[in-house]
Structure formats: structure tokens, C-alpha cells
Design a protein around this motif. Structure first.
Motif, PDB file in Angstrom:
ATOM      1  N   TYR A  51       2.138  17.806  -0.348  1.00  0.00           N
ATOM      2  CA  TYR A  51       3.262  16.833   0.452  1.00  0.00           C
ATOM      3  C   TYR A  51       4.731  17.434  -0.648  1.00  0.00           C
ATOM      4  O   TYR A  51       4.441  17.074  -1.874  1.00  0.00           O
ATOM      5  N   SER A  52       5.724  16.659  -0.467  1.00  0.00           N
ATOM      6  CA  SER A  52       6.201  17.029  -1.061  1.00  0.00           C
ATOM      7  C   SER A  52       6.732  15.507  -1.791  1.00  0.00           C
ATOM      8  O   SER A  52       5.511  14.430  -0.884  1.00  0.00           O
ATOM      9  N   ARG A  53       7.746  15.034  -2.492  1.00  0.00           N
ATOM     10  CA  ARG A  53       7.673  13.745  -3.735  1.00  0.00           C
ATOM     11  C   ARG A  53       7.799  12.638  -1.959  1.00  0.00           C
ATOM     12  O   ARG A  53       7.892  12.297  -2.416  1.00  0.00           O
ATOM     13  N   GLU A  54       8.841  12.865  -1.635  1.00  0.00           N
ATOM     14  CA  GLU A  54      10.060  12.628  -0.985  1.00  0.00           C
ATOM     15  C   GLU A  54       8.762  11.867   0.438  1.00  0.00           C
ATOM     16  O   GLU A  54       8.943  11.126   0.649  1.00  0.00           O
ATOM     17  N   GLU A  55       8.230  12.538   0.242  1.00  0.00           N
ATOM     18  CA  GLU A  55       7.060  12.580   2.492  1.00  0.00           C
ATOM     19  C   GLU A  55       6.093  11.709   1.217  1.00  0.00           C
ATOM     20  O   GLU A  55       5.799  11.162   1.784  1.00  0.00           O
ATOM     21  N   PHE A  56       5.297  12.126   0.156  1.00  0.00           N
ATOM     22  CA  PHE A  56       4.721  11.714  -0.264  1.00  0.00           C
ATOM     23  C   PHE A  56       4.950   9.830  -0.369  1.00  0.00           C
ATOM     24  O   PHE A  56       4.131   8.462   0.025  1.00  0.00           O
ATOM     25  N   LEU A  57       5.970   9.472  -0.905  1.00  0.00           N
ATOM     26  CA  LEU A  57       7.196   8.465  -1.418  1.00  0.00           C
ATOM     27  C   LEU A  57       7.183   7.529   0.248  1.00  0.00           C
ATOM     28  O   LEU A  57       7.110   6.455  -0.203  1.00  0.00           O
ATOM     29  N   SER A  58       7.454   8.410   1.017  1.00  0.00           N
ATOM     30  CA  SER A  58       7.407   7.515   2.229  1.00  0.00           C
ATOM     31  C   SER A  58       6.619   7.093   2.937  1.00  0.00           C
ATOM     32  O   SER A  58       5.943   6.004   3.973  1.00  0.00           O
ATOM     33  N   MET A  59       4.427   7.157   2.434  1.00  0.00           N
ATOM     34  CA  MET A  59       3.868   7.228   3.124  1.00  0.00           C
ATOM     35  C   MET A  59       3.099   5.676   2.460  1.00  0.00           C
ATOM     36  O   MET A  59       3.492   5.980   1.083  1.00  0.00           O
ATOM     37  N   THR A  60       2.211   5.075   2.974  1.00  0.00           N
ATOM     38  CA  THR A  60       1.148   4.315   2.290  1.00  0.00           C
ATOM     39  C   THR A  60      -0.131   5.035   2.156  1.00  0.00           C
ATOM     40  O   THR A  60      -0.572   6.470   2.946  1.00  0.00           O
ATOM     41  N   ILE A  61      -0.599   4.175   1.597  1.00  0.00           N
ATOM     42  CA  ILE A  61      -2.185   5.211   0.915  1.00  0.00           C
ATOM     43  C   ILE A  61      -3.209   5.893   2.447  1.00  0.00           C
ATOM     44  O   ILE A  61      -4.294   6.560   2.529  1.00  0.00           O
ATOM     45  N   LYS A  62      -2.629   5.024   3.555  1.00  0.00           N
ATOM     46  CA  LYS A  62      -3.562   4.875   4.887  1.00  0.00           C
ATOM     47  C   LYS A  62      -3.305   6.590   5.437  1.00  0.00           C
ATOM     48  O   LYS A  62      -3.825   6.253   6.367  1.00  0.00           O
ATOM     49  N   ALA A  63      -2.138   7.079   5.219  1.00  0.00           N
ATOM     50  CA  ALA A  63      -1.346   8.071   6.021  1.00  0.00           C
ATOM     51  C   ALA A  63      -2.813   9.180   5.553  1.00  0.00           C
ATOM     52  O   ALA A  63      -2.938  10.370   6.311  1.00  0.00           O
ATOM     53  N   ILE A  64      -3.241   9.069   4.631  1.00  0.00           N
ATOM     54  CA  ILE A  64      -4.459  10.442   3.969  1.00  0.00           C
ATOM     55  C   ILE A  64      -5.339  10.133   4.475  1.00  0.00           C
ATOM     56  O   ILE A  64      -6.870  10.577   3.987  1.00  0.00           O
ATOM     57  N   ARG A  65      -5.835   8.885   4.940  1.00  0.00           N
ATOM     58  CA  ARG A  65      -7.174   8.639   4.622  1.00  0.00           C
ATOM     59  C   ARG A  65      -7.578   9.098   6.743  1.00  0.00           C
ATOM     60  O   ARG A  65      -6.538   8.136   7.106  1.00  0.00           O
ATOM     61  N   PRO A  66      -8.159   9.552   6.641  1.00  0.00           N
ATOM     62  CA  PRO A  66      -9.034   9.553   7.611  1.00  0.00           C
ATOM     63  C   PRO A  66      -9.096   8.344   8.596  1.00  0.00           C
ATOM     64  O   PRO A  66      -9.215   7.024   7.788  1.00  0.00           O
ATOM     65  N   LEU A 110       1.020  -1.089   0.287  1.00  0.00           N
ATOM     66  CA  LEU A 110      -0.377  -0.109   0.389  1.00  0.00           C
ATOM     67  C   LEU A 110       0.750   1.572   0.021  1.00  0.00           C
ATOM     68  O   LEU A 110      -0.040   2.139   0.589  1.00  0.00           O
ATOM     69  N   ALA A 111       2.506   0.924  -0.458  1.00  0.00           N
ATOM     70  CA  ALA A 111       3.253   2.353  -0.085  1.00  0.00           C
ATOM     71  C   ALA A 111       2.785   2.600  -2.127  1.00  0.00           C
ATOM     72  O   ALA A 111       2.684   2.336  -2.538  1.00  0.00           O
ATOM     73  N   PHE A 112       3.301   4.210  -1.974  1.00  0.00           N
ATOM     74  CA  PHE A 112       3.440   5.388  -2.778  1.00  0.00           C
ATOM     75  C   PHE A 112       4.702   5.025  -3.015  1.00  0.00           C
ATOM     76  O   PHE A 112       5.649   5.409  -2.639  1.00  0.00           O
ATOM     77  N   VAL A 113       3.954   4.766  -4.869  1.00  0.00           N
ATOM     78  CA  VAL A 113       5.273   4.178  -5.670  1.00  0.00           C
ATOM     79  C   VAL A 113       6.145   5.545  -6.508  1.00  0.00           C
ATOM     80  O   VAL A 113       6.765   5.517  -7.201  1.00  0.00           O
ATOM     81  N   ASP A 114       4.978   6.048  -6.752  1.00  0.00           N
ATOM     82  CA  ASP A 114       5.013   7.362  -8.166  1.00  0.00           C
ATOM     83  C   ASP A 114       3.706   8.259  -7.674  1.00  0.00           C
ATOM     84  O   ASP A 114       2.244   7.713  -7.442  1.00  0.00           O
ATOM     85  N   VAL A 115       3.858   9.408  -7.509  1.00  0.00           N
ATOM     86  CA  VAL A 115       3.015   9.907  -7.746  1.00  0.00           C
ATOM     87  C   VAL A 115       3.252  11.709  -8.942  1.00  0.00           C
ATOM     88  O   VAL A 115       4.837  12.519  -9.302  1.00  0.00           O
ATOM     89  N   ASN A 116       1.880  11.837  -9.175  1.00  0.00           N
ATOM     90  CA  ASN A 116       2.287  13.340 -10.177  1.00  0.00           C
ATOM     91  C   ASN A 116       2.418  14.824  -9.429  1.00  0.00           C
ATOM     92  O   ASN A 116       2.090  14.867  -8.433  1.00  0.00           O
ATOM     93  N   ALA A 117       2.547  15.727 -10.060  1.00  0.00           N
ATOM     94  CA  ALA A 117       2.721  16.764  -9.606  1.00  0.00           C
ATOM     95  C   ALA A 117       0.708  17.809  -9.032  1.00  0.00           C
ATOM     96  O   ALA A 117       1.093  18.358  -8.201  1.00  0.00           O
ATOM     97  N   ALA A 118       0.644  17.575  -9.402  1.00  0.00           N
ATOM     98  CA  ALA A 118      -0.829  17.641  -9.907  1.00  0.00           C
ATOM     99  C   ALA A 118      -1.334  17.407  -7.839  1.00  0.00           C
ATOM    100  O   ALA A 118      -1.821  17.648  -7.068  1.00  0.00           O
TER     101      ALA A 118
END
Length: 818
Positions: free
Chosen positions: A48-63, A33-41
């Protein structure tokens, strides 16, 4: 960008183009469930920065509460492009947005992954929610307005408004509170929803600084709505925050309910979500509160009109039903309206009285014109007038009234009408006159009793002086020859003394203090036997008539005293008819009712025998009648009367428990009416009859007890001269000592009744304790009622009334001893 293995929806260049789409996109590993890629939008939107995004899982952005649903959704992903629905995402700043997600499974760097594209629909959702709230608010507004049209009672409207707000508006709680002016609190009038114990604890005290600062108190005091969109943070909810959060109240809005610009209460709504109330919704709720306020005002106006109409009906009914007469006139005094009591008082109906001036109807001419002048001067000055008048009814009869006339003023202070309230006081005036007459009678009776007590006391003392004067004169006469000059002088003294004794008997009769010999009598028989004497007494120029009712009930009375009453009244009537006339003596059985006794002081109701003596003589005026029973009052010329005749009659009648009343007018004769009761308790005076003939001398021993020295000496000397042995004592104690010391027999106790320290009866009882068979003869100059009080007038008791003669003394002593 890393390599993405097929399958892909298009070739890699196509994916790269899509990945640079302006909507946020990312790829996450399906296993970790880890982010492996993210676009600029995505970086831009989520913060988040790219590094912060890629260090999280999709659970981190969910309540947190949405994670279970997320995991279940990931487990169900299938290879294909699919719409995975609407979700909530949390941005880096902690805020939550609503997004619509489209995802596709891919292979990313040889691992299963998902390509996700998000569309921020937060604004859309907020708009939809706002529209839903507005729609609900419109529904509430519509429902309550329909209730306003349908319901007329405020309480029913309040209950319906709260219920509709909860049911149609999805509010958690709605309540309406009204101010209690006495306690200065907003008190719940109606409520609906999840209240729990909140309203029991709310206590909106307008005198409490913290509580009046809350939304309800502030809305009431300011007259404007107050919105608290975050109960957890807003300081105005401090007194109620704990209970509000416990019950799920996220936001509160209070709206004032005003009548004629004055706050009467509040309409308060509670929503679950914080920030629930926006500007548009509050504006609609303001309108709703105004509609409720208008309905409340209309209801109050309707109630005021109803009360006013009821008050008018009540006042009209009260005026019509009033016992007192009421007249309403215009400024000129022309009658506009009268109530039924006016008709009963005057005889004039409303139709007859309307349009007339009262003076044309009831003016009697009995008032001084100055009274009317004062009346009009007073009421035209705007002041009420009060007074009494004698007016005339329609039938011509007169009546007395008390009236109050009050001016009625318009808003400018100008007199428009007068209202007169009239009370018929005719009966009261008559009663006052009768009461005054009754008071005069009571005063006269009290005065007569006072004079009687004084006269009686004097007569008693005078009797004690006459006893030795007459007695010693008798003793002196007995010792002289019939032709002696000294004997003639003593006889003149004796005659004068007897006249004085007769005078004292008259005084005692007037003062009701003479001894009575009560027997059962037929008054008709007494009059018939005495009629021949009365005929000779009045002369030939006066016609004597008797109307005696046959079968007259018997009475208990003293025959001699009744004859004295007849004699005195007939003599009085004769003297009132110097030129002759008619004298009528009547008897009849009568029953005196309460009406009669209420107007005659001291008279008791019940059966009586009436004796009436009427003449056609000169008559008397009222002033004379006030004094005729007073001793020594006379209207006769000098030397023609003592003034004791009627006073004696008065005393005898009163002593018999009866009453005497006089009816007379100058030139129209006089009638005396005497009422003697049939049930007067008898005062039985047992008399020992003197022996006829025989000697009055004796040899017995007599214990003489008399505290008056002159009387004691006379009795002693008389008894000694006639052979009796006398033991003499001036006090009861001395008599007891003599009785104990004397060794021989004592045949008779001759004692006064009233003495200091011990009365005659008690003395007799003490002496007879050692001398059984001792006889007793009482003597006294006191009244029969006082003597009776000392129990010496009981049956078989011998009594000698002072003043007495020597002969009567010796006769009574001999009779008791025989």
C-alpha cells in the motif's frame, strides 16, 4: 513524524530509530483502530501507499474470519511491551501471509495507541507445514510397508493402506480401485475416511472421455501419477467438482498400481487444503504406490504359484484316479510313469513298468506290423495317433483297448515325451458282438413274421378254395356205388384235397394262425404218452432217452400241437443221424433272468418250462442256423422234406407265447430248447361235441350267411340234400332283410365271422333282437387271434374251422341244433 507522548520504551530518538527498522512497523489508534503511522518497510511489504495505509484500520489487513480474535486481543492490551502471537495478514494483492507480532501501548498525539512490529514467518510456516506433511507421509509409508510385510492377502493390504493413509497422513479420503476388464471401469476395492456418497457416484468409466480424463482414469491409463492441487479450478475434476467441494476435498492425487508394467488399479488420496501435494510428497507417494504394486504383484505371483501347485496336484490326482490307463514314455518309448488304472488293466505295477518299453510288456502279436509302423510314423511327425489294439495282460489273458498317443513338445517344438491314454473296450466289443447277434435275432424274427403273414394270408384264401373242392367230392362219393371207377377217382381227388388242407394247416401253424384248443397240460404226461410213437419213428439204431423232471409245473397249451412239435423235432434229429446215435428229450422248470432275456430278443423274464431235444448228429454251422426256421428251407436231399417241419415248430411255439433257440456246431450235434411260460393267458375255445351216431339229416330252417360263393354253395347244397330248409345270404345286410321278411321260424344262424361291413357276432345280435332263442354256429378260416378279437371264441360259442368236411359240417350243425 508526529509527537508521541510517554510512556515510551525509550526516548523519542530511540523510537524514531526503531521506527526506521527494516521490519514492518506501524502505530494504530486503540479506540478507532485506524493506522496513524507506518514505516517504509510496512509499505514495501504490504503493497500500500502511505495514504492508503493511513486511510485504513487494522481490520482491513486481516482476513475476515480473524477479525473477532483481533478485537478481543486489542481489548486485552496492557501498557507494556508484549508479544501478541502469530497472525495472518492480507496484502494489497489479496494474498495472505503469516506474521509474528510484537506490540507496545503508547500515547500518540495524546491518544492511546499501539506500536506494532511484524515479522513475516510465512516461509517458516510453509516449511514447517511441509515438514509436517512429509513426516505424516513418512509415517504413512512406514505403516503401509509394515502392513505389506505383515499382510499377504491383497484385500487386507488395500484396506490397511487406506486406513493408515487417513489415520497417519491426515488425508480426508483414501481409496484403492481396481479395473474391471469386462465393464472397463475402475471399481472401489477398499476405502477409508470421509467418503460420503462420493465413491458411489464416482463412476470412473474408461470408455467415457470426460471421466477417463479425471485424475483416477488418467493415472490408470498413463501409468503415472496425476495431481490436482485445486479441485475448485482444475477442469479435470469437472464431473466430480460439486461433490468434491461439498465433502471438503481441496486437492487430489492418484497413483497407478502396476503389475509387470501393466496398470491394475489406482491409489487415490484426497486432502482438505488446496495445494496440498508438493513435489517431495508426491515422490514419496510414488514410492508408496510402487511398494503397494510390488506387494500386489508378489501376492499374485504367490497365488499363481499356489494355483499352479494346486493344478499340478489336481492333474496328478486326476491322472492317478483316471479310469483310463495312462502311460508316459520318453522319446524312445521307455516308460517313465503309469497310473493305477494301467496296473488294473495290465497287471503291471509302476515299479515293474518303469524303464520298460510297452511292447515288452503287453504286445500280443495280434496286430499286423504295419499298425506299429504307422503308429511310430504318425507320432514322430508330431501328430497324435488313435487306434485299437489287442494286447496281453501280465497273466497272459488278452484284452482290447482303444488308445490315443500324443507327442509332448518342448518350447523349441522338439518331442520330449509321449502320453498314451488307453481305454479297455473288451466288454464293449463283447457287447457290440452280442448286440449284433441280438439285432440278427430281431431281424430274423421280423422276417419270419413277415413271411408268416404272407403265408397265412395265402393259406386262408386256399382254405376257401379247398372247402368246395373237398366238400363236393364228398357229396359225389356219397352218390356212387363202392365199386364205381368214378368213385375211386373222386376218392383220389378227396385225398389230394385233404393233403392240401394238411399243408395249409402247417402253413397256418408256422404263421401262428391256426386255431388252438388250449387246456391245462402236464408236459411230462404228453411226452410219456407220445413216447411209444417216437420210438417206432426213429428206428432201432437210435437210442431214445428221456430225462423228465418230476413235479413239473403245468402249462396252458394245445396237446395236438405240442405232439406236432415233438414229432417234427424228433424226425429232424433222426434225419441228422443216418448212422444212428443218441436222442435225448428233457424237461425242467427254469426261471429266465434278465441277463438271459437281454441277449435273446423277445424273451420275457420269469418262470418257464423247458423242453430240450438233443441229438448226436451232424450239427449245423452258423449260416445254416440263420435259416432253419424259414418255410421251405431244407438241407435234406430232393424229395426228403418239405422245409416246413421246423417252420411249423417255430410257429406253434410262438403261438403259445414261448421261445425256441438252437445250439449246434458241425459234427457235434444239435440241441433245440423250447421255453413255454407258465402264465400265458388262455385262449379258451369252447367246442360243442358232435353227437355220436344217429342221423345227420334235419328239417330245421337255417339262415346261411357266407360271402365266399363257392363255400356258400357247398354248405347250401349239403344242407338241402340232408333235409334242411336254407335261407341263403351273401352279405349281412341281405341276411337281416331275409330274417325280417321270413314269417316262419329260423332255428340256426350259420354265419362266417369276418365279412364286409358287419361281422358275424354283430349280425347275430341284430337278428336275435327279433328272434329270441336263435342258435348260432360260426365258421371261419381266419386266425384264432383275429376271431377272438371279434368275440366269437367266448365260452359256450360253437365254432367251425375252415377247411371242413361235409361230414364235420353236418355233425356240427346237428350238435348245435340238438
Amino acid at each position: 513524524m508526529a509527537n508521541i507522548d510517554p510512556p515510551l520504551p525509550a526516548g523519542e530518538p530511540t523510537f524514531q530509530i526503531l521506527f526506521h527498522h527494516p521490519l514492518p512497523m506501524w502505530v494504530y489508534d486503540l479506540e478507532t483502530l485506524a493506522f496513524v503511522d507506518v514505516n517504509a518497510a510496512a509499505l514495501a511489504r504490504y503493497g500500500y501507499s502511505r495514504e492508503e495505509f493511513l486511510s485504513m484500520t487494522i481490520k482491513a489487513i486481516r482476513p475476515v474470519e480473524d477479525v473477532p480474535r483481533l478485537l478481543a486481543n486489542v481489548a486485552q492490551l496492557r501498557p507494556a511491551l508484549q508479544h501478541s502471537g502469530q497472525w495472518r495478514h492480507r496484502l494489497k494483492d489479496g494474498s495472505v501471509i503469516d506474521v509474528d507480532i510484537t506490540s507496545h501501548t503508547v500515547t500518540y498525539n495524546g491518544r492511546p495507541a499501539a506500536l506494532v512490529m511484524t515479522h513475516d514467518i510465512t516461509q517458516q510456516r510453509q516449511t514447517e507445514a511441509a515438514l509436517q506433511r512429509l513426516n505424516r507421509t513418512y509415517a504413512v509409508l512406514s505403516g503401509i510397508n509394515q502392513a505389506i510385510v505383515r499382510l499377504r492377502q491383497p484385500q487386507a493390504l488395500f484396506e490397511a493402506a487406506c486406513r493408515i493413509a487417513v489415520e497417519e497422513g491426515s488425508f480426508r479420503l483414501a481409496w484403492i480401485g481396481l479395473v474391471n476388464e469386462a465393464s472397463q471401469r475402475i471399481e472401489m476395492a477398499a476405502q477409508a475416511g470421509e467418503a460420503g456418497d462420493y465413491l458411489e457416484k464416482i463412476n470412473v468409466d474408461l470408455d467415457d472421455k470426460a471421466r477417463r480424463a479425471g485424475p483416477v482414469g488418467s493415472a490408470f491409463l498413463s501409468g503415472k501419477h496425476v495431481v490436482v492441487n485445486d479441485t475448485a479450478q482444475d477442469s479435470r475434476m469437472a464431473p466430480w467438482r460439486k461433490d468434491a467441494l461439498r465433502l471438503g476435498y481441496g486437492a487430489v492425487a492418484a497413483f497407478p498400481l502396476k503389475v509387470r508394467g501393466t496398470s491394475r488399479g489406482t491409489f487415490t488420496l484426497y486432502a482438505r487444503e488446496a495445494g496440498f501435494f508438493d513435489v517431495r510428497e508426491v515422490a514419496l507417494l510414488d514410492d508408496l504406490a510402487e511398494d503397494i504394486s510390488l506387494a500386489l504383484e508378489l501376492a499374485e505371483q504367490t497365488e499363481e504359484h499356489r494355483r499352479a501347485e494346486a493344478q499340478l496336484r489336481l492333474q496328478s490326482a486326476a491322472l492317478a484316479a483316471a479310469v483310463n490307463a495312462i502311460v508316459i514314455t520318453d522319446r524312445a518309448g521307455i516308460i517313465q510313469w503309469v497310473n493305477p488304472a494301467f496296473t488294473r488293466l495290465t497287471g503291471y505295477e509302476l515299479a515293474e513298468a518303469r524303464g520298460c518299453n510297452p511292447r515288452d510288456l503287453v504286445k500280443s502279436g495280434q496286430q499286423d506290423p504295419a499298425v506299429y509302423a504307422n503308429l511310430w510314423q504318425t507320432i514322430m511327425a508330431g501328430q497324435p495317433w488313435q487306434g485299437e489294439m489287442v494286447n496281453r495282460r501280465k497273466d497272459g489273458s488278452l484284452y482290447s483297448e482303444e488308445q490315443t498317443i500324443t507327442p509332448l513338445l518342448d518350447e523349441a517344438g522338439q518331442i520330449t515325451h509321449f502320453i498314451a491314454i488307453k481305454q479297455d473296450v473288451t466288454a464293449r466289443k463283447q457287447l457290440e458282438a452280442e448286440n449284433q447277434q441280438l439285432l440278427t435275432q430281431i431281424y430274423q424274427t421280423q422276417k419270419m413274421e413277415s413271411i408268416g403273414r404272407l403265408a397265412g394270408g395265402i393259406a386262408h384264401d386256399f382254405n376257401n378254395l379247398l372247402v368246395p373242392i373237398v366238400g363236393y367230392t364228398e357229396l359225389g362219393i356219397a352218390k356212387l356205388d363202392p365199386g364205381s371207377d368214378l368213385r375211386r377217382d373222386l376218392e383220389r381227388i378227396k385225398n389230394a384235397g385233404e393233403r392240401a388242407a394238411q399243408l395249409t394247416r402247417q402253413i397256418l401253424a408256422f404263421s401262428r394262425q391256426q386255431m388252438l384248443e388250449i387246456t391245462t397240460l402236464d408236459l411230462n404226461e404228453v411226452i410219456s404218452n407220445f413216447q411209444h410213437l417216437l420210438t417206432r419213428l426213429i428206428g432201432e439204431d437210435i437210442i431214445l432217452e428221456t430225462h423228465l423232471t418230476s413235479g413239473l409245473p403245468t402249462i396252458r397249451a394245445d396237446r395236438v400241437q405240442l405232439e406236432q412239435v415233438l414229432l417234427n423235432l424228433v424226425v429232424n434229429a433222426r434225419d441228422a443221424m443216418p448212422d444212428g446215435g443218441r436222442l435225448l428229450v428233457e424237461t425242467a422248470p427254469v426261471t429266465l433272468g434278465k441277463t438271459y432275456t437281454a441277449h435273446h430278443a423277445g424273451v420275457k423274464p420269469g418262470p418257464h418250462v423247458m423242453l430240450a431235444i438233443s441229438d448226436t448228429g451232424q450239427g449245423m454251422d452258423a449260416a445254416t442256423q440263420q435259416h432253419i426256421f424259414e418255410p421251405f428251407f431244407t438241407t435234406k436231399s430232393q424229395g426228403r422234406g418239405t422245409g416246413l417241419g421246423l417252420a411249423t415248430v417255430f410257429g406253434i411255439v410262438k403261438q403259445h407265447g414261448g421261445h425256441i433257440w438252437v445250439y449246434s456246431e458241425p459234427g457235434r450235434g444239435t440241441t433245440f430248447k423250447i421255453y413255454l411260460p407258465l402264465t400265458t393267458a388262455p385262449l379258451s375255445t369252447a367246442k360243442v361235441e358232435p353227437a355220436e351216431g344217429g342221423s345227420l339229416a334235419g328239417t330245421e330252417t337255417i339262415l346261411l350267411v357266407e360271402d365266399e360263393p363257392g363255400v356258400r354253395q357247398l354248405v347250401r347244397d349239403t344242407l338241402l340234400e340232408h333235409g334242411y330248409r336254407v335261407l341263403e345270404a351273401g352279405q349281412p345286410e341281405q341276411a337281416l332283410a331275409l330274417a325280417l321278411a321270413h314269417t316262419g321260424p329260423i332255428h340256426l344262424l350259420l354265419t362266417d365271422v369276418i365279412m364286409p361291413h358287419m361281422n358275424g357276432r354283430d349280425l347275430y345280435q341284430k337278428v336275435t333282437a327279433n328272434r329270441a332263442g336263435l342258435k348260432v354256429l360260426y365258421m371261419s378260416g381266419y386266425t384264432d387271434d383275429i376271431i377272438a378279437h371279434h368275440h366269437v371264441l367266448d365260452q359256450d360259442v360253437a365254432f367251425l374251422q375252415k377247411p371242413f368236411t361235409v361230414y364235420s359240417l353236418l355233425q356240427k350243425v346237428r350238435a348245435v341244433l340238438t
